[in-house]
Design a protein around this motif. Structure first.
Motif, PDB file in Angstrom:
ATOM      1  N   ALA A  94       0.847  -1.186   0.000  1.00  0.00           N
ATOM      2  CA  ALA A  94       0.000   0.000   0.000  1.00  0.00           C
ATOM      3  C   ALA A  94       0.881   1.234   0.000  1.00  0.00           C
ATOM      4  O   ALA A  94       2.008   1.218   0.503  1.00  0.00           O
ATOM      5  CB  ALA A  94      -0.912   0.005   1.228  1.00  0.00           C
ATOM      6  N   LEU A  95       0.356   2.302  -0.578  1.00  0.00           N
ATOM      7  CA  LEU A  95       1.050   3.581  -0.597  1.00  0.00           C
ATOM      8  C   LEU A  95       0.016   4.683  -0.375  1.00  0.00           C
ATOM      9  O   LEU A  95      -0.968   4.753  -1.129  1.00  0.00           O
ATOM     10  CB  LEU A  95       1.748   3.808  -1.941  1.00  0.00           C
ATOM     11  N   PRO A  96       0.140   5.529   0.665  1.00  0.00           N
ATOM     12  CA  PRO A  96       1.150   5.468   1.712  1.00  0.00           C
ATOM     13  C   PRO A  96       1.193   4.087   2.379  1.00  0.00           C
ATOM     14  O   PRO A  96       0.225   3.346   2.330  1.00  0.00           O
ATOM     15  CB  PRO A  96       0.714   6.558   2.695  1.00  0.00           C
ATOM     16  N   ARG A 112      -2.056  -4.115 -11.029  1.00  0.00           N
ATOM     17  CA  ARG A 112      -2.893  -4.773 -10.024  1.00  0.00           C
ATOM     18  C   ARG A 112      -3.120  -3.849  -8.829  1.00  0.00           C
ATOM     19  O   ARG A 112      -3.051  -4.268  -7.676  1.00  0.00           O
ATOM     20  CB  ARG A 112      -2.259  -6.088  -9.548  1.00  0.00           C
ATOM     21  N   VAL A 113      -3.373  -2.574  -9.102  1.00  0.00           N
ATOM     22  CA  VAL A 113      -3.461  -1.566  -8.057  1.00  0.00           C
ATOM     23  C   VAL A 113      -4.856  -0.936  -8.045  1.00  0.00           C
ATOM     24  O   VAL A 113      -5.361  -0.474  -9.072  1.00  0.00           O
ATOM     25  CB  VAL A 113      -2.383  -0.481  -8.267  1.00  0.00           C
ATOM     26  N   LEU A 114      -5.462  -0.913  -6.856  1.00  0.00           N
ATOM     27  CA  LEU A 114      -6.695  -0.167  -6.626  1.00  0.00           C
ATOM     28  C   LEU A 114      -6.314   1.237  -6.167  1.00  0.00           C
ATOM     29  O   LEU A 114      -5.527   1.404  -5.236  1.00  0.00           O
ATOM     30  CB  LEU A 114      -7.535  -0.854  -5.548  1.00  0.00           C
ATOM     31  N   ILE A 115      -6.855   2.247  -6.839  1.00  0.00           N
ATOM     32  CA  ILE A 115      -6.555   3.644  -6.522  1.00  0.00           C
ATOM     33  C   ILE A 115      -7.794   4.250  -5.875  1.00  0.00           C
ATOM     34  O   ILE A 115      -8.883   4.255  -6.464  1.00  0.00           O
ATOM     35  CB  ILE A 115      -6.167   4.425  -7.792  1.00  0.00           C
ATOM     36  N   VAL A 116      -7.618   4.772  -4.657  1.00  0.00           N
ATOM     37  CA  VAL A 116      -8.734   5.335  -3.895  1.00  0.00           C
ATOM     38  C   VAL A 116      -8.504   6.839  -3.734  1.00  0.00           C
ATOM     39  O   VAL A 116      -7.505   7.257  -3.126  1.00  0.00           O
ATOM     40  CB  VAL A 116      -8.859   4.662  -2.507  1.00  0.00           C
ATOM     41  N   ASP A 117      -9.424   7.636  -4.283  1.00  0.00           N
ATOM     42  CA  ASP A 117      -9.375   9.093  -4.161  1.00  0.00           C
ATOM     43  C   ASP A 117     -10.423   9.493  -3.118  1.00  0.00           C
ATOM     44  O   ASP A 117     -11.626   9.305  -3.340  1.00  0.00           O
ATOM     45  CB  ASP A 117      -9.690   9.737  -5.517  1.00  0.00           C
ATOM     46  N   PRO A 118      -9.985  10.027  -1.942  1.00  0.00           N
ATOM     47  CA  PRO A 118     -10.972  10.353  -0.904  1.00  0.00           C
ATOM     48  C   PRO A 118     -11.963  11.433  -1.309  1.00  0.00           C
ATOM     49  O   PRO A 118     -13.042  11.539  -0.710  1.00  0.00           O
ATOM     50  CB  PRO A 118     -10.099  10.811   0.280  1.00  0.00           C
ATOM     51  N   GLY A 119     -11.616  12.262  -2.295  1.00  0.00           N
ATOM     52  CA  GLY A 119     -12.560  13.288  -2.766  1.00  0.00           C
ATOM     53  C   GLY A 119     -12.721  14.450  -1.818  1.00  0.00           C
ATOM     54  O   GLY A 119     -13.649  15.263  -1.989  1.00  0.00           O
ATOM     55  N   ASP A 120     -11.843  14.566  -0.805  1.00  0.00           N
ATOM     56  CA  ASP A 120     -11.962  15.654   0.156  1.00  0.00           C
ATOM     57  C   ASP A 120     -10.630  15.806   0.879  1.00  0.00           C
ATOM     58  O   ASP A 120      -9.797  14.875   0.892  1.00  0.00           O
ATOM     59  CB  ASP A 120     -13.062  15.357   1.171  1.00  0.00           C
ATOM     60  N   TYR A 150      -3.058   3.974  -2.683  1.00  0.00           N
ATOM     61  CA  TYR A 150      -2.833   2.874  -3.619  1.00  0.00           C
ATOM     62  C   TYR A 150      -2.776   1.553  -2.855  1.00  0.00           C
ATOM     63  O   TYR A 150      -2.051   1.434  -1.852  1.00  0.00           O
ATOM     64  CB  TYR A 150      -1.524   3.075  -4.376  1.00  0.00           C
ATOM     65  N   VAL A 151      -3.519   0.572  -3.333  1.00  0.00           N
ATOM     66  CA  VAL A 151      -3.534  -0.757  -2.712  1.00  0.00           C
ATOM     67  C   VAL A 151      -3.214  -1.780  -3.799  1.00  0.00           C
ATOM     68  O   VAL A 151      -3.961  -1.904  -4.795  1.00  0.00           O
ATOM     69  CB  VAL A 151      -4.903  -1.072  -2.075  1.00  0.00           C
ATOM     70  N   GLN A 152      -2.126  -2.496  -3.608  1.00  0.00           N
ATOM     71  CA  GLN A 152      -1.697  -3.453  -4.634  1.00  0.00           C
ATOM     72  C   GLN A 152      -2.008  -4.884  -4.204  1.00  0.00           C
ATOM     73  O   GLN A 152      -1.850  -5.246  -3.031  1.00  0.00           O
ATOM     74  CB  GLN A 152      -0.196  -3.319  -4.904  1.00  0.00           C
ATOM     75  N   PHE A 153      -2.392  -5.710  -5.180  1.00  0.00           N
ATOM     76  CA  PHE A 153      -2.752  -7.110  -4.929  1.00  0.00           C
ATOM     77  C   PHE A 153      -1.763  -8.040  -5.623  1.00  0.00           C
ATOM     78  O   PHE A 153      -1.045  -7.630  -6.547  1.00  0.00           O
ATOM     79  CB  PHE A 153      -4.177  -7.385  -5.428  1.00  0.00           C
ATOM     80  N   TYR A 172      -9.087   1.272 -10.964  1.00  0.00           N
ATOM     81  CA  TYR A 172      -8.264   0.057 -10.888  1.00  0.00           C
ATOM     82  C   TYR A 172      -7.312   0.016 -12.072  1.00  0.00           C
ATOM     83  O   TYR A 172      -7.730   0.176 -13.222  1.00  0.00           O
ATOM     84  CB  TYR A 172      -9.140  -1.201 -10.868  1.00  0.00           C
ATOM     85  N   ASP A 173      -6.022  -0.161 -11.782  1.00  0.00           N
ATOM     86  CA  ASP A 173      -4.989  -0.274 -12.815  1.00  0.00           C
ATOM     87  C   ASP A 173      -4.651  -1.754 -12.971  1.00  0.00           C
ATOM     88  O   ASP A 173      -3.913  -2.316 -12.155  1.00  0.00           O
ATOM     89  CB  ASP A 173      -3.750   0.517 -12.385  1.00  0.00           C
ATOM     90  N   PRO A 174      -5.174  -2.432 -14.011  1.00  0.00           N
ATOM     91  CA  PRO A 174      -4.937  -3.876 -14.152  1.00  0.00           C
ATOM     92  C   PRO A 174      -3.488  -4.227 -14.432  1.00  0.00           C
ATOM     93  O   PRO A 174      -3.030  -5.316 -14.072  1.00  0.00           O
ATOM     94  CB  PRO A 174      -5.850  -4.271 -15.319  1.00  0.00           C
ATOM     95  N   GLY A 175      -2.745  -3.323 -15.102  1.00  0.00           N
ATOM     96  CA  GLY A 175      -1.351  -3.615 -15.403  1.00  0.00           C
ATOM     97  C   GLY A 175      -0.510  -3.750 -14.155  1.00  0.00           C
ATOM     98  O   GLY A 175       0.417  -4.557 -14.098  1.00  0.00           O
TER      99      GLY A 175
END
Length: 401
Positions: free
Chosen positions: A288-290, A348-356, A305-308, A343-346
């Motif tokens: 994960a990043l951070p 394998r990363v889920l990208i989460v934007d808190p929007g605030d 960023y959350v990688q699987f 989601y970036d399939p290349g």
């Protein structure tokens, strides 16, 4: 910034890492490279050029001056100490006694070490006289080529590969004559790759029965087959030699090879059985990043960023990712109702934007809920602490205060 850069670098390493082991190479060749054929004189004359490199060389086998261990002597009276790896040391010691004074081929790594394994610090050492002493730690060897007269060749009893493999060891050390279809350097995976003893070993097969052939190249007067090309695997070869059985695998130390007709009109080499299906591994969060647990996350952070470890089903994230503050909402804080997922399939990363903008001094949780699956339909491995109900995985960050 330095910590962030290190984290990005770590993420890149996870994403770009590739297995170093080349398919078909044994563990020593994977570490030291494919052995090169070189004369012992060349090695002795240029130790630095071959140090810590894999070689295949031949010399006259002799006892060392101390009477403990063996050396290979070159044509011009130089010598190198040779040390077998543990896997073959007992077998070599039993056979080497009969070969003193004769030419022996070895495959190993050039250098010097105090143990018997080549993966220690194998470097050439300097003796008290100032001369460099060469040690070759070897994992493969071939004894002297046996000269067999024509009468013995003609008198070698005919056997079949089926008989040799179903009666392991019963013909070991006896001259036999067998016929099999040429399969090159195990080009079809008929035998375990790790069972190959020398880089020049090749395979013959009849029906489902396959053996390694050593000591002779697949060539004779007026013909030569390329063990690296499948186009040459339509030929049948007669091999005269002595079987050797090691750990259930049969090798034939060949003294004569020739092209042959199939042993019967219907004879053929059966295709090897398909490999067993690889076990299905469920997905898991690997990075994960951070970083998960980081205590100084900027309130202005716009991406998590959350990688699987596996390719994920992007649709399964919908409605199953929740961002929240630990301890609930405080006065003046807004709910994360504008969270955006990508989601970036290349990677394998889920990208989460808190929007605030994030609240100072708060602990933030990202919850991955049941139903998130990979492309095989396998669910995410549970890793959430017991106090967090309903979540499969939880990541936490602390917002700088």
């Amino acid at each position: 910034m330095a910590a962030c850069a290190r984290a990005w670098a770590a993420l890149g390493l996870v994403l770009l890492a590739v297995p170093l082991w080349a398919q078909g190479a044994d563990r020593y060749e994977a570490q030291y490279g494919t052995p090169v054929d070189v004369s012992l004189d060349d090695i002795l004359g240029s130790v630095g050029g071959y140090e810590l490199k894999a070689v295949r060389t031949t010399g006259q086998l002799s006892m060392s001056d101390s009477g403990r261990g063996y050396v290979l002597r070159s044509r011009f009276a130089g010598s190198a100490r040779i040390v077998p790896v543990n896997d073959i040391s007992y077998q070599f010691e039993q056979e080497a006694r009969q070969w003193v004074g004769r030419d022996v081929q070895i495959t190993g790594v050039v250098g010097s070490n105090t143990g018997s394994q080549p993966d220690t610090d194998a470097r050439a050492s300097t003796g008290t006289s100032g001369e460099t002493r060469v040690v070759i730690t070897f994992w493969g060897y071939l004894g002297p080529e046996e000269k067999v007269d024509e009468k013995k060749l003609e008198g070698a009893p005919v056997s079949t590969l089926e008989w040799l493999l179903t009666n392991p060891g019963k013909r070991d050390g006896q001259l036999v004559r067998v016929v099999g279809k040429f399969r090159g350097h195990n080009l079809y995976g008929d035998l375990p790759t790790a069972s190959r003893r020398q880089g020049g070993d090749w395979v013959i097969k009849d029906d489902v029965y396959a053996v390694w052939v050593a000591g002779k190249k697949p060539k004779g007067k007026g013909w030569e087959l390329d063990a690296n090309l499948k186009r040459d695997t339509s030929k049948w070869i007669e091999v005269v030699g002595k079987p050797v059985t090691r750990r259930g695998v049969v090798y034939i130390e060949a003294v004569h090879v020739a092209l042959s007709k199939p042993p019967s009109a219907t004879a053929d080499a059966a295709a090897p059985p398909p490999p067993p299906p690889r076990p299905r591994v469920p997905p898991a969060v690997v990075f994960a990043l951070p970083l998960d647990g980081e205590s100084d996350v900027s309130p202005d952070t716009q991406r998590f960023y959350v990688q699987f470890n596996k390719d994920m089903d992007e649709a399964s994230f919908e409605g199953r990712v929740e961002l929240r503050y630990v301890g609930g909402q405080r006065p003046g804080e807004r709910l994360f109702d504008a969270v955006r997922l990508d989601y970036d399939p290349g990677r394998r990363v889920l990208i989460v934007d808190p929007g605030d903008v994030l609240s100072y001094g708060r602990e933030l949780e990202l919850l991955l809920l049941p139903g998130i699956v990979d492309l095989d339909g396998l669910e995410l491995v549970p890793s959430a602490p017991p106090e967090v109900e309903g979540a499969v995985a939880v990541l936490r960050w602390y917002i700088a205060g």
